[in-house]
Design a protein around this motif. Structure first.
Motif, PDB file in Angstrom:
ATOM      1  N   ARG A 492       0.841  -1.204   0.000  1.00 47.61           N
ATOM      2  CA  ARG A 492       0.000   0.000   0.000  1.00 47.61           C
ATOM      3  C   ARG A 492       0.872   1.248   0.000  1.00 47.61           C
ATOM      4  O   ARG A 492       1.982   1.245   0.535  1.00 47.61           O
ATOM      5  N   CYS A 493       0.361   2.317  -0.578  1.00 46.45           N
ATOM      6  CA  CYS A 493       1.107   3.563  -0.607  1.00 46.45           C
ATOM      7  C   CYS A 493       1.338   4.066   0.818  1.00 46.45           C
ATOM      8  O   CYS A 493       0.490   3.913   1.693  1.00 46.45           O
ATOM      9  N   PHE A 494       2.496   4.634   1.020  1.00 45.28           N
ATOM     10  CA  PHE A 494       2.857   5.165   2.330  1.00 45.28           C
ATOM     11  C   PHE A 494       2.036   6.425   2.597  1.00 45.28           C
ATOM     12  O   PHE A 494       1.975   7.335   1.766  1.00 45.28           O
ATOM     13  N   VAL A 495       1.396   6.499   3.752  1.00 43.76           N
ATOM     14  CA  VAL A 495       0.525   7.629   4.086  1.00 43.76           C
ATOM     15  C   VAL A 495       1.240   8.533   5.071  1.00 43.76           C
ATOM     16  O   VAL A 495       1.655   8.106   6.150  1.00 43.76           O
ATOM     17  N   VAL A 496       1.401   9.800   4.682  1.00 40.53           N
ATOM     18  CA  VAL A 496       2.004  10.808   5.550  1.00 40.53           C
ATOM     19  C   VAL A 496       0.888  11.486   6.320  1.00 40.53           C
ATOM     20  O   VAL A 496      -0.237  11.596   5.842  1.00 40.53           O
ATOM     21  N   GLY A 497       1.186  11.957   7.520  1.00 40.01           N
ATOM     22  CA  GLY A 497       0.177  12.607   8.354  1.00 40.01           C
ATOM     23  C   GLY A 497      -0.593  13.677   7.609  1.00 40.01           C
ATOM     24  O   GLY A 497      -0.020  14.503   6.900  1.00 40.01           O
ATOM     25  N   SER A 498      -1.897  13.657   7.757  1.00 37.41           N
ATOM     26  CA  SER A 498      -2.762  14.583   7.020  1.00 37.41           C
ATOM     27  C   SER A 498      -2.571  16.025   7.439  1.00 37.41           C
ATOM     28  O   SER A 498      -2.899  16.949   6.703  1.00 37.41           O
ATOM     29  N   GLU A 499      -1.992  16.230   8.631  1.00 39.54           N
ATOM     30  CA  GLU A 499      -1.861  17.609   9.111  1.00 39.54           C
ATOM     31  C   GLU A 499      -0.878  18.432   8.273  1.00 39.54           C
ATOM     32  O   GLU A 499      -0.971  19.649   8.198  1.00 39.54           O
ATOM     33  N   ASP A 500       0.094  17.764   7.640  1.00 35.55           N
ATOM     34  CA  ASP A 500       1.038  18.534   6.814  1.00 35.55           C
ATOM     35  C   ASP A 500       0.952  18.146   5.334  1.00 35.55           C
ATOM     36  O   ASP A 500       1.704  18.653   4.530  1.00 35.55           O
ATOM     37  N   HIS A 501       0.049  17.267   4.990  1.00 42.68           N
ATOM     38  CA  HIS A 501      -0.202  16.875   3.593  1.00 42.68           C
ATOM     39  C   HIS A 501       1.076  16.441   2.881  1.00 42.68           C
ATOM     40  O   HIS A 501       1.271  16.706   1.703  1.00 42.68           O
ATOM     41  N   GLY A 502       1.961  15.792   3.629  1.00 40.12           N
ATOM     42  CA  GLY A 502       3.182  15.278   3.002  1.00 40.12           C
ATOM     43  C   GLY A 502       4.242  16.318   2.746  1.00 40.12           C
ATOM     44  O   GLY A 502       5.255  16.041   2.110  1.00 40.12           O
ATOM     45  N   ALA A 503       4.048  17.544   3.242  1.00 35.22           N
ATOM     46  CA  ALA A 503       4.992  18.619   2.937  1.00 35.22           C
ATOM     47  C   ALA A 503       6.380  18.360   3.484  1.00 35.22           C
ATOM     48  O   ALA A 503       7.362  18.826   2.928  1.00 35.22           O
ATOM     49  N   SER A 504       6.477  17.614   4.588  1.00 38.08           N
ATOM     50  CA  SER A 504       7.786  17.388   5.201  1.00 38.08           C
ATOM     51  C   SER A 504       8.319  15.989   4.925  1.00 38.08           C
ATOM     52  O   SER A 504       9.263  15.554   5.573  1.00 38.08           O
ATOM     53  N   PHE A 505       7.728  15.300   3.979  1.00 38.77           N
ATOM     54  CA  PHE A 505       8.128  13.925   3.697  1.00 38.77           C
ATOM     55  C   PHE A 505       9.545  13.880   3.125  1.00 38.77           C
ATOM     56  O   PHE A 505       9.859  14.536   2.133  1.00 38.77           O
ATOM     57  N   ASP A 506      10.405  13.105   3.752  1.00 37.78           N
ATOM     58  CA  ASP A 506      11.792  12.940   3.331  1.00 37.78           C
ATOM     59  C   ASP A 506      11.899  11.622   2.583  1.00 37.78           C
ATOM     60  O   ASP A 506      12.030  10.554   3.174  1.00 37.78           O
ATOM     61  N   ILE A 507      11.852  11.689   1.268  1.00 36.03           N
ATOM     62  CA  ILE A 507      11.812  10.469   0.468  1.00 36.03           C
ATOM     63  C   ILE A 507      13.122   9.683   0.556  1.00 36.03           C
ATOM     64  O   ILE A 507      13.119   8.451   0.627  1.00 36.03           O
ATOM     65  N   LEU A 508      14.255  10.369   0.601  1.00 39.45           N
ATOM     66  CA  LEU A 508      15.523   9.657   0.738  1.00 39.45           C
ATOM     67  C   LEU A 508      15.630   8.991   2.103  1.00 39.45           C
ATOM     68  O   LEU A 508      16.160   7.881   2.232  1.00 39.45           O
ATOM     69  N   GLY A 509      15.099   9.658   3.125  1.00 36.47           N
ATOM     70  CA  GLY A 509      15.079   9.052   4.457  1.00 36.47           C
ATOM     71  C   GLY A 509      14.212   7.808   4.490  1.00 36.47           C
ATOM     72  O   GLY A 509      14.544   6.820   5.168  1.00 36.47           O
ATOM     73  N   TRP A 510      13.091   7.839   3.748  1.00 35.54           N
ATOM     74  CA  TRP A 510      12.200   6.669   3.674  1.00 35.54           C
ATOM     75  C   TRP A 510      12.942   5.482   3.077  1.00 35.54           C
ATOM     76  O   TRP A 510      12.884   4.367   3.606  1.00 35.54           O
ATOM     77  N   TRP A 511      13.646   5.710   1.975  1.00 39.11           N
ATOM     78  CA  TRP A 511      14.376   4.616   1.327  1.00 39.11           C
ATOM     79  C   TRP A 511      15.561   4.166   2.173  1.00 39.11           C
ATOM     80  O   TRP A 511      15.898   2.972   2.206  1.00 39.11           O
ATOM     81  N   LYS A 512      16.186   5.097   2.863  1.00 39.76           N
ATOM     82  CA  LYS A 512      17.296   4.734   3.746  1.00 39.76           C
ATOM     83  C   LYS A 512      16.826   3.758   4.830  1.00 39.76           C
ATOM     84  O   LYS A 512      17.518   2.785   5.150  1.00 39.76           O
ATOM     85  N   ASP A 513      15.649   4.020   5.386  1.00 43.64           N
ATOM     86  CA  ASP A 513      15.112   3.175   6.457  1.00 43.64           C
ATOM     87  C   ASP A 513      14.709   1.792   5.963  1.00 43.64           C
ATOM     88  O   ASP A 513      14.435   0.903   6.776  1.00 43.64           O
ATOM     89  N   ARG A 514      14.639   1.606   4.630  1.00 42.80           N
ATOM     90  CA  ARG A 514      14.182   0.324   4.085  1.00 42.80           C
ATOM     91  C   ARG A 514      15.243  -0.377   3.249  1.00 42.80           C
ATOM     92  O   ARG A 514      14.933  -1.187   2.378  1.00 42.80           O
ATOM     93  N   THR A 515      16.505  -0.063   3.534  1.00 40.29           N
ATOM     94  CA  THR A 515      17.585  -0.708   2.773  1.00 40.29           C
ATOM     95  C   THR A 515      17.672  -2.205   3.053  1.00 40.29           C
ATOM     96  O   THR A 515      18.088  -2.980   2.187  1.00 40.29           O
ATOM     97  N   SER A 516      17.263  -2.633   4.248  1.00 38.39           N
ATOM     98  CA  SER A 516      17.296  -4.071   4.531  1.00 38.39           C
ATOM     99  C   SER A 516      16.149  -4.793   3.834  1.00 38.39           C
ATOM    100  O   SER A 516      16.289  -5.947   3.421  1.00 38.39           O
ATOM    101  N   GLU A 517      15.001  -4.101   3.678  1.00 35.22           N
ATOM    102  CA  GLU A 517      13.851  -4.696   2.995  1.00 35.22           C
ATOM    103  C   GLU A 517      14.028  -4.684   1.487  1.00 35.22           C
ATOM    104  O   GLU A 517      13.656  -5.638   0.787  1.00 35.22           O
ATOM    105  N   PHE A 518      14.609  -3.587   0.962  1.00 30.62           N
ATOM    106  CA  PHE A 518      14.803  -3.434  -0.484  1.00 30.62           C
ATOM    107  C   PHE A 518      16.276  -3.082  -0.752  1.00 30.62           C
ATOM    108  O   PHE A 518      16.588  -1.950  -1.161  1.00 30.62           O
ATOM    109  N   PRO A 519      17.194  -4.005  -0.537  1.00 32.82           N
ATOM    110  CA  PRO A 519      18.626  -3.667  -0.677  1.00 32.82           C
ATOM    111  C   PRO A 519      19.026  -3.219  -2.074  1.00 32.82           C
ATOM    112  O   PRO A 519      19.861  -2.320  -2.215  1.00 32.82           O
TER     113      PRO A 519
END
Length: 596
Positions: A492-519
């Motif tokens: 499922r698509c990653f859902v960012v908190g509705s209060e900021d509508h994804g404005a502060s979403f760090d996409i590189l940080g998201w992928w960094k946190d999932r290097t073990s899942e998607f090496p």
């Protein structure tokens, strides 16, 4: 006006604490002794970071200040500090080479610039990559004199020479250029050469990236031709007011009569179309004041008419979408590549909503802009599309929303399939390139026989469970196991908190946190997201070039110019200093209305 800040990452750290963590500050005063060499090195860094002239070290005030603070200070000449600056250049170049040695893929931007004082042309080459800490980085690699005739082959040869100097020929992922014909020829030569050595990912489908900022500018300039007289009248109006203290004071009195809160006017910078937008938006707030002034001042003969103001309002409504897209693409911050397709989508949606307008002026202007849009974005842009699919907030849904607005139903389906197949092809190449190193990083897999053998006499005897496992494996259907790409797209698509509508979403940080899942896929995502879809990073270097090579320093050798430009960029990165644009010619003039 609200501007999205999603996924905006600084080229350079915003303060000293965010500089290179490996940098060790060394004081010139230690063990109660003064180290003159350390002090000179620090001064060289200061001169290079802030683009000062070498001669600043010979100024009496400079030496008086240092002598007052450090009695042991001994003055140095411009020639000495120039030598120190070259030493800093060599030291920082070695550090950057070491850094690039540990980077797998590098995207490049390049452009040409003519120095008016020297009457010669330079080529800048800028590297973009994600470092080991998953931070987006930008470094100016070269700023070299490129002699005539400067055809495609000359530019390509110059790029090859620079790549060889840095030993990164095998690491080039993409090259971003503007739409000059010489650049098209250059990119074809580079692609042909890289194809011989099999260095191109996906057979070169993603290699050439056209500058989106340049394309947006072409589209807007094409539309502005229709209203150049009206825009000139507004510019002349503001310039006329600013030319006299009496007129500006009279204007302020009328502003107070209308009880307006705005206290500034903007005079456009004619080298930047978005400053034209700023000027028009600001002027619209005072249109009634301008009209009143025209009645009271017989010399004010170029005031826009009522019909002109009506056209300006419609023009601003059209340009607003381009303005916001330009701010995201060309702002001082560096956007990841997943943002661009959304901006193209907004532009396309606006154009099609107005192309059948009943207003003749709007319809004609949009028609002119749309012609350029269809010319440059009439085909599927694979890189932009793959980048947005790698945004976990929207994935393939992005294409299902955007493509039907840009293409016919059949072509949209065909392009979605093309993007998906290219993503899978890209992933398969990355598996081939990185699967071994990833396995080593993630740890070796437990062997099939572990835990299913019985130790007898120091050895292992096969058991019934072992035989069952062997039979089961023999019946496995190859390829049933899902790839990382399939697993990612099915989640499922990653859902960012509705209060900021994804404005502060760090996409590189998201992928960094999932290097073990998607090496493997995370490596691919980092390289794609780091691709600059604009040459703005290289173009901003020319602002520094115009300051470094001013009329008083036109005798600087190309080697010295390269040292100043490159080392200035490296030192700002090292110390976490943002470069400030000192070029007033590139900035719109803000006029403050004298309201008491």
């Amino acid at each position: 006006m609200n501007q999205r800040q999603q996924n905006m990452l600084n080229f350079l750290p915003s303060n000293l604490n965010d500089g290179d963590p490996s940098f060790k500050f060394v004081s010139a005063l230690h063990d109660e002794k003064f180290d003159m060499m350390v002090m000179r090195e620090g001064i060289a860094h200061w001169i290079l970071m802030h683009e000062h002239a070498f001669s600043i070290v010979e100024e009496e005030g400079f030496n008086l200040m240092l002598k007052r603070g450090i009695p042991q200070w001994t003055s140095v000449s411009r020639y000495t500090i120039r030598t120190d600056s070259f030493k800093v250049y060599e030291a920082e170049k070695k550090k950057l080479k070491d850094l690039l040695n540990n980077v797998e893929k590098i995207s490049l931007t390049t452009d040409l610039w003519r120095s008016k004082p020297q009457k010669i042309k330079y080529m800048v080459l800028t590297a973009h990559f994600v470092d080991k800490n998953w931070k987006l980085q930008k470094r100016v690699l070269n700023f070299v004199h490129i002699p005539p005739p400067r055809k495609g082959k000359d530019i390509a040869n110059c790029i090859f020479k620079c790549l060889k100097e840095w030993d990164i020929e095998s690491k080039v992922f993409t090259v971003s250029l503007d739409n000059a014909s010489a650049n098209d020829s250059c990119i074809n030569i580079i692609k042909d050469t890289f194809s011989l050595t099999k260095r191109l990912i996906c057979g070169g489908k993603l290699f050439h990236v056209r500058c989106c900022a340049h394309i947006l500018n072409i589209m807007v300039q094409h539309g502005l031709k229709q209203v150049k007289t009206i825009v000139k009248n507004v510019h002349d109006t503001v310039d006329y007011l600013n030319g006299s203290e009496h007129r500006l004071k009279k204007f302020a009195e009328i502003v107070q009569q209308f009880n307006l809160k705005e206290r500034r006017l903007i005079l456009e910078c004619k080298t930047r179309w978005n400053s034209t937008f700023d000027m028009l938006v600001c002027a619209l707030k005072f249109k009634e004041v301008f009209s009143r002034l025209a009645l009271e001042d017989s010399d004010y003969v170029f005031c826009p008419s009522v019909d002109d103001w009506d056209k300006i309002e419609k023009l601003v409504d059209i340009l607003e979408v381009f303005y916001e897209a330009t701010m995201i693409i060309s702002g001082s911050e560096y956007p990841t590549s997943n943002l661009f397709l959304g901006e193209v989508y907004r532009v396309k949606r606006m154009l099609y909503s107005k192309c059948d307008s009943s207003d003749v002026f709007v319809k004609e202007m949009v028609k002119n802009i749309k012609e350029r849009f269809d010319k440059y974005w009439g085909e599927c842009n694979l890189l932009m599309s793959i980048a947005v699919v790698l945004d976990p907030q929207i994935k393939l849904q992005s294409l299902e929303i955007v493509f039907p607005t840009m293409f016919s139903a059949d072509v949209a389906r065909e392009n979605i399939h093309k993007v998906k197949s290219t993503l899978y092809e890209l992933y398969d190449e990355y598996v081939h390139l990185y699967s071994y190193s990833t396995t080593r990083q993630c740890g070796s897999t437990t062997s099939a026989s572990d835990g299913v053998g019985v130790s007898i006499g120091g050895g292992k005897r096969k058991t019934g469970m072992f035989e069952l496992i062997q039979v089961a494996r023999s019946q496995d259907i190859p390829g049933v196991r899902k790839s990382e790409t399939e697993s990612y797209l099915e989640q499922r698509c990653f859902v960012v908190g509705s209060e900021d509508h994804g404005a502060s979403f760090d996409i590189l940080g998201w992928w960094k946190d999932r290097t073990s899942e998607f090496p493997i896929l995370s490596r691919l995502a980092a390289d794609i997201l780091a691709v600059p879809i604009t040459t703005v990073a290289s173009e901003t270097t020319f602002n520094a070039g115009s300051r470094v090579i001013d009329p008083y320093r036109s005798s600087l050798s190309p080697e010295t110019v390269q040292m100043l430009i490159c080392t200035g960029d490296w030192c700002r990165s090292l110390h976490g200093v943002n470069r400030k644009n000192k070029d007033k010619a590139e900035q719109p003039k803000e006029i403050i209305i004298p309201i008491e």
